[in-house]
Design an enzyme around this catalytic site. Structure first.
Site, mmCIF file in Angstrom:
data_model
loop_
_atom_site.group_PDB
_atom_site.id
_atom_site.type_symbol
_atom_site.label_atom_id
_atom_site.label_comp_id
_atom_site.label_asym_id
_atom_site.label_seq_id
_atom_site.Cartn_x
_atom_site.Cartn_y
_atom_site.Cartn_z
ATOM 1 N N HIS A 65 0.812 -1.223 0.000
ATOM 2 C CA HIS A 65 0.000 0.000 0.000
ATOM 3 C C HIS A 65 0.841 1.267 0.000
ATOM 4 C CE1 HIS A 65 0.096 0.991 4.418
ATOM 5 N NE2 HIS A 65 0.175 -0.311 4.597
ATOM 6 N N ASP A 166 5.823 1.827 7.041
ATOM 7 C CA ASP A 166 4.521 1.189 6.795
ATOM 8 C C ASP A 166 3.798 2.046 5.772
ATOM 9 O OD1 ASP A 166 1.993 0.096 6.848
ATOM 10 O OD2 ASP A 166 1.521 0.715 8.885
ATOM 11 N N GLU A 196 -5.273 1.627 2.365
ATOM 12 C CA GLU A 196 -5.153 0.458 3.238
ATOM 13 C C GLU A 196 -5.394 0.832 4.685
ATOM 14 O OE1 GLU A 196 -3.220 -2.488 5.927
ATOM 15 O OE2 GLU A 196 -2.800 -0.352 5.734
ATOM 16 N N GLU A 197 -4.857 1.969 5.089
ATOM 17 C CA GLU A 197 -4.895 2.349 6.506
ATOM 18 C C GLU A 197 -6.304 2.679 7.001
ATOM 19 O OE1 GLU A 197 -2.533 1.853 8.463
ATOM 20 O OE2 GLU A 197 -0.668 1.953 7.325
ATOM 21 N N ASP A 219 3.705 -6.157 3.419
ATOM 22 C CA ASP A 219 3.460 -5.062 4.355
ATOM 23 C C ASP A 219 4.388 -5.254 5.553
ATOM 24 O OD1 ASP A 219 2.268 -2.883 5.692
ATOM 25 O OD2 ASP A 219 0.239 -3.505 5.184
ATOM 26 N N HIS A 305 3.333 2.854 13.114
ATOM 27 C CA HIS A 305 2.398 3.984 13.219
ATOM 28 C C HIS A 305 2.919 5.133 14.092
ATOM 29 C CE1 HIS A 305 -1.454 2.004 11.451
ATOM 30 N NE2 HIS A 305 -0.382 1.783 10.737
HETATM 31 CO CO CO Z 1 -0.303 0.603 8.846
HETATM 32 ZN ZN ZN Z 2 0.731 -1.246 6.391
#
Ligand code: CO
Ligand code: ZN
Length: 333
Positions: A65, A166, A196-197, A219, A305
């Protein structure tokens, strides 16, 4: 590969606003693919066709992503302080004190109403962004404007720290795998997904369009190798992880076996992954159309994150090797 990772992690692409990332990706994949298209949700779909004479080529979709977590403006007060809400998994503990960059170029710092206890749970609805304005009139952003966290890329020995590893690590791994695969008996789709998030949205429409036999998400996975972390075996520096399970998916056992055998044959360091938190695009691909055999290759990353995520560079190199090995040989199941 490092330079590309630096460029991608220092670019901004919160969910739904992946334009800057997509531009870089399209430029990179154009010379490596037979076909490149962008669908309505903004997914980049790059195809590498099977070599002529390939028998029963399997359609394999690799997905990484492009989007990252961020914030969106919900209100601006008369003094120009900006209230916001999350785009994806934006945690309060990582948000307070952060710097953000709006897509229109404005910068801001995140403050908190009034801290009664320093180690209190930090809800983001008690936070605001100070963009340097003194009134609503001179505020450089509007309701609906989005921002991502801002942090430069740094190297610490063999480890790299940046925001949005990420999933820019996955994006880079897919591009480098495309470069490494000279010819293939399979029909390969390298898909750079959006949103995606906020719930693996791009991967769903992309999988519907591609209609693959096998779907693999690339990922990051959080690790269990820091003080008092969750009891999980994944560690930095031990190689790409073959996913068995996360909160959204049980990998197809045939896909897991194929990955493990391919890694062993090619002597690529790898780990087994049972993830206790989160999920990936693979869960969306698995249940698309009439169902798809799905699995995931995960790159171990610490502090997921936060705006200082950490990856081991060898893990990235070995992820590329594993993806290239999976893509280059005929699939026998
Ligand atoms: Co993420
Ligand atoms: Zn991710």
């Amino acid at each position: 590969m490092k330079q590309l990772l630096k460029t991608l992690t220092e670019s901004f692409g919160p969910s739904g606003y992946e334009d800057a990332i997509r531009k870089i990706v399209v430029t990179e994949v154009k010379p490596l693919a037979d076909e490149v298209r962008v669908d309505a949700l903004g997914n980049v779909i790059a195809r590498k066709k099977p070599a002529s004479g390939a028998k029963n080529p399997k359609k394999i979709m690799f997905a990484a992503h492009m989007d990252e977590i961020g914030v969106i403006v919900s209100h601006i007060d008369k003094n120009g302080f900006v209230r916001f809400t999350n785009i994806g998994g934006t945690f309060g503990r990582y948000t307070l004190g952060a710097r953000v960059r709006f897509l229109n170029g404005a910068s801001g710092v995140v403050g908190y109403d009034r801290l009664e206890q320093m180690d209190h749970w930090l809800p983001i609805d008690k936070m605001y962004i100070d963009v340097g304005a003194t009134s609503k009139k001179d505020c450089p952003v509007k309701v609906g404007d989005v921002a991502a966290f801002e942090r430069p890329f740094v190297e610490m020995g063999n480890r790299i720290v940046a925001k949005s590893l990420d999933d820019r690590t996955g994006v880079v791994a897919l591009i480098e795998a495309m470069r490494a695969v000279k010819s293939t008996p399979n029909d390969l789709y390298f898909v750079f997904t959006t949103q995606e998030e906020v719930g693996t949205r791009g991967a769903g429409t992309a999988a519907y369009g591609v209609d693959p036999d096998i779907g693999i998400a690339v990922d990051v996975t959080p690790t269990g190798d820091t003080p008092s972390s969750l009891k999980m075996v994944m560690e930095l520096g031990k190689g790409p992880c073959v996913k068995f399970r996360d909160v959204g998916m049980l990998s197809d056992p045939r896909v897991v076996d194929w990955m493990l055998q391919t890694a062993e044959k090619a002597k690529i360091p790898h780990q087994r992954e049972v993830l206790l938190v989160g999920s990936t695009d693979a869960r969306e691909i698995q249940v698309s159309r009439a169902g798809v055999m799905a699995g995931a290759v995960s790159i171990p990353v610490r502090y997921v994150h936060s705006s200082s995520e950490m990856v081991d560079y060898d893990d990235m190199k070995n992820t590329v090797k594993l993806l290239a090995a999976l893509a280059s040989k005929p699939v026998t199941f």
